[in-house]
Design a protein around this motif. Structure first.
Motif, PDB file in Angstrom:
ATOM      1  N   ASP A 151      13.716  21.077  21.793  1.00 46.19           N
ATOM      2  CA  ASP A 151      14.154  19.833  22.427  1.00 46.19           C
ATOM      3  C   ASP A 151      13.161  18.696  22.183  1.00 46.19           C
ATOM      4  O   ASP A 151      13.558  17.544  22.009  1.00 46.19           O
ATOM      5  CB  ASP A 151      14.375  20.046  23.925  1.00 46.19           C
ATOM      6  N   LEU A 152      11.874  19.019  22.153  1.00 52.61           N
ATOM      7  CA  LEU A 152      10.862  18.006  21.814  1.00 52.61           C
ATOM      8  C   LEU A 152      11.085  17.476  20.406  1.00 52.61           C
ATOM      9  O   LEU A 152      11.000  16.268  20.170  1.00 52.61           O
ATOM     10  CB  LEU A 152       9.451  18.599  21.900  1.00 52.61           C
ATOM     11  N   ASP A 153      11.367  18.384  19.467  1.00 56.81           N
ATOM     12  CA  ASP A 153      11.638  17.967  18.092  1.00 56.81           C
ATOM     13  C   ASP A 153      12.795  16.968  18.056  1.00 56.81           C
ATOM     14  O   ASP A 153      12.733  15.945  17.360  1.00 56.81           O
ATOM     15  CB  ASP A 153      11.978  19.175  17.216  1.00 56.81           C
ATOM     16  N   VAL A 176      13.917  14.999  20.541  1.00 56.03           N
ATOM     17  CA  VAL A 176      13.554  13.733  21.193  1.00 56.03           C
ATOM     18  C   VAL A 176      12.659  12.891  20.288  1.00 56.03           C
ATOM     19  O   VAL A 176      12.862  11.682  20.151  1.00 56.03           O
ATOM     20  CB  VAL A 176      12.883  13.995  22.559  1.00 56.03           C
ATOM     21  N   PHE A 177      11.669  13.521  19.663  1.00 62.38           N
ATOM     22  CA  PHE A 177      10.785  12.770  18.758  1.00 62.38           C
ATOM     23  C   PHE A 177      11.564  12.245  17.556  1.00 62.38           C
ATOM     24  O   PHE A 177      11.350  11.117  17.127  1.00 62.38           O
ATOM     25  CB  PHE A 177       9.606  13.626  18.296  1.00 62.38           C
ATOM     26  N   ALA A 178      12.471  13.054  17.004  1.00 62.65           N
ATOM     27  CA  ALA A 178      13.250  12.629  15.840  1.00 62.65           C
ATOM     28  C   ALA A 178      14.134  11.429  16.182  1.00 62.65           C
ATOM     29  O   ALA A 178      14.351  10.551  15.346  1.00 62.65           O
ATOM     30  CB  ALA A 178      14.105  13.783  15.322  1.00 62.65           C
ATOM     31  N   ALA A 179      14.615  11.372  17.416  1.00 66.01           N
ATOM     32  CA  ALA A 179      15.466  10.263  17.859  1.00 66.01           C
ATOM     33  C   ALA A 179      14.635   9.070  18.348  1.00 66.01           C
ATOM     34  O   ALA A 179      15.205   8.093  18.816  1.00 66.01           O
ATOM     35  CB  ALA A 179      16.388  10.742  18.971  1.00 66.01           C
ATOM     36  N   LYS A 180      13.305   9.176  18.220  1.00 60.15           N
ATOM     37  CA  LYS A 180      12.382   8.135  18.678  1.00 60.15           C
ATOM     38  C   LYS A 180      12.596   7.812  20.160  1.00 60.15           C
ATOM     39  O   LYS A 180      12.545   6.659  20.580  1.00 60.15           O
ATOM     40  CB  LYS A 180      12.499   6.886  17.815  1.00 60.15           C
ATOM     41  N   GLY A 181      12.821   8.894  20.947  1.00 63.18           N
ATOM     42  CA  GLY A 181      13.074   8.735  22.371  1.00 63.18           C
ATOM     43  C   GLY A 181      11.853   8.856  23.257  1.00 63.18           C
ATOM     44  O   GLY A 181      11.964   8.754  24.474  1.00 63.18           O
ATOM     45  N   TYR A 186       6.925  23.903  27.019  1.00 58.29           N
ATOM     46  CA  TYR A 186       6.913  25.304  27.424  1.00 58.29           C
ATOM     47  C   TYR A 186       7.238  26.160  26.210  1.00 58.29           C
ATOM     48  O   TYR A 186       7.956  25.721  25.318  1.00 58.29           O
ATOM     49  CB  TYR A 186       7.935  25.566  28.538  1.00 58.29           C
ATOM     50  N   THR A 187       6.708  27.358  26.190  1.00 58.94           N
ATOM     51  CA  THR A 187       6.945  28.275  25.080  1.00 58.94           C
ATOM     52  C   THR A 187       8.286  28.986  25.260  1.00 58.94           C
ATOM     53  O   THR A 187       8.944  28.838  26.294  1.00 58.94           O
ATOM     54  CB  THR A 187       5.830  29.343  24.998  1.00 58.94           C
ATOM     55  N   THR A 188       8.656  29.790  24.281  1.00 55.75           N
ATOM     56  CA  THR A 188       9.889  30.569  24.384  1.00 55.75           C
ATOM     57  C   THR A 188       9.791  31.633  25.478  1.00 55.75           C
ATOM     58  O   THR A 188      10.802  32.147  25.930  1.00 55.75           O
ATOM     59  CB  THR A 188      10.233  31.247  23.046  1.00 55.75           C
ATOM     60  N   ARG A 189       8.577  31.924  25.909  1.00 59.45           N
ATOM     61  CA  ARG A 189       8.369  32.879  27.010  1.00 59.45           C
ATOM     62  C   ARG A 189       8.384  32.187  28.369  1.00 59.45           C
ATOM     63  O   ARG A 189       8.028  32.784  29.379  1.00 59.45           O
ATOM     64  CB  ARG A 189       7.055  33.621  26.813  1.00 59.45           C
ATOM     65  N   ASN A 190       8.747  30.907  28.358  1.00 60.44           N
ATOM     66  CA  ASN A 190       8.876  30.099  29.568  1.00 60.44           C
ATOM     67  C   ASN A 190       7.562  29.919  30.325  1.00 60.44           C
ATOM     68  O   ASN A 190       7.528  29.943  31.558  1.00 60.44           O
ATOM     69  CB  ASN A 190       9.965  30.655  30.492  1.00 60.44           C
ATOM     70  N   VAL A 191       6.471  29.737  29.583  1.00 62.53           N
ATOM     71  CA  VAL A 191       5.180  29.391  30.175  1.00 62.53           C
ATOM     72  C   VAL A 191       4.681  28.117  29.507  1.00 62.53           C
ATOM     73  O   VAL A 191       4.964  27.857  28.334  1.00 62.53           O
ATOM     74  CB  VAL A 191       4.131  30.524  30.026  1.00 62.53           C
ATOM     75  N   GLN A 192       3.943  27.331  30.263  1.00 61.74           N
ATOM     76  CA  GLN A 192       3.442  26.073  29.720  1.00 61.74           C
ATOM     77  C   GLN A 192       2.455  26.340  28.586  1.00 61.74           C
ATOM     78  O   GLN A 192       1.637  27.242  28.656  1.00 61.74           O
ATOM     79  CB  GLN A 192       2.752  25.257  30.808  1.00 61.74           C
TER      80      GLN A 192
END
Length: 99
Positions: free
Chosen positions: A8-10, A12-17, A51-57
């Motif tokens: 999701d970060l990828d 948002v950054f790609a959309a310059k959000g 957060y990682t795929t293991r749901n930890v920050q």
């Protein structure tokens, strides 16, 4: 702060959000970053942390790889830097906006 996945970060950054990037040192856990993204309601801003795929920050023990990650993956060249000391005292050292 709300959790966000790398995928999701990828997006948002790609959309310059991303409005702002904040790199934070938590004295107990290490280094992490947060991003400010426009909220669903007009005029609001939501802050997210990865957060990682293991749901930890996700944390970095050393800030240098974190800064390199932000630069190489997202092209971030500037942002804000904040120390969170014991007892959650906050000291903002530098203010700038994400490019």
């Amino acid at each position: 702060m709300q959790p966000i996945s790398q995928k999701d970060l990828d997006t948002v950054f790609a959309a310059k959000g991303v409005l702002k990037v904040l790199v934070i040192r938590d004295s107990e856990n290490g280094w992490f970053f947060a991003v400010d993204i426009p909220g669903a309601s007009p005029g609001t801003i939501d802050r997210y942390v990865q957060y990682t795929t293991r749901n930890v920050q996700r944390f970095w023990a050393d800030p240098r790889p974190l800064f390199q990650y932000l630069k190489s993956r997202y092209g971030v060249l500037s942002g804000s830097f904040e120390l969170i000391e014991d007892n959650c005292e906050r000291s903002i050292l530098q203010e700038a906006h994400a490019s």
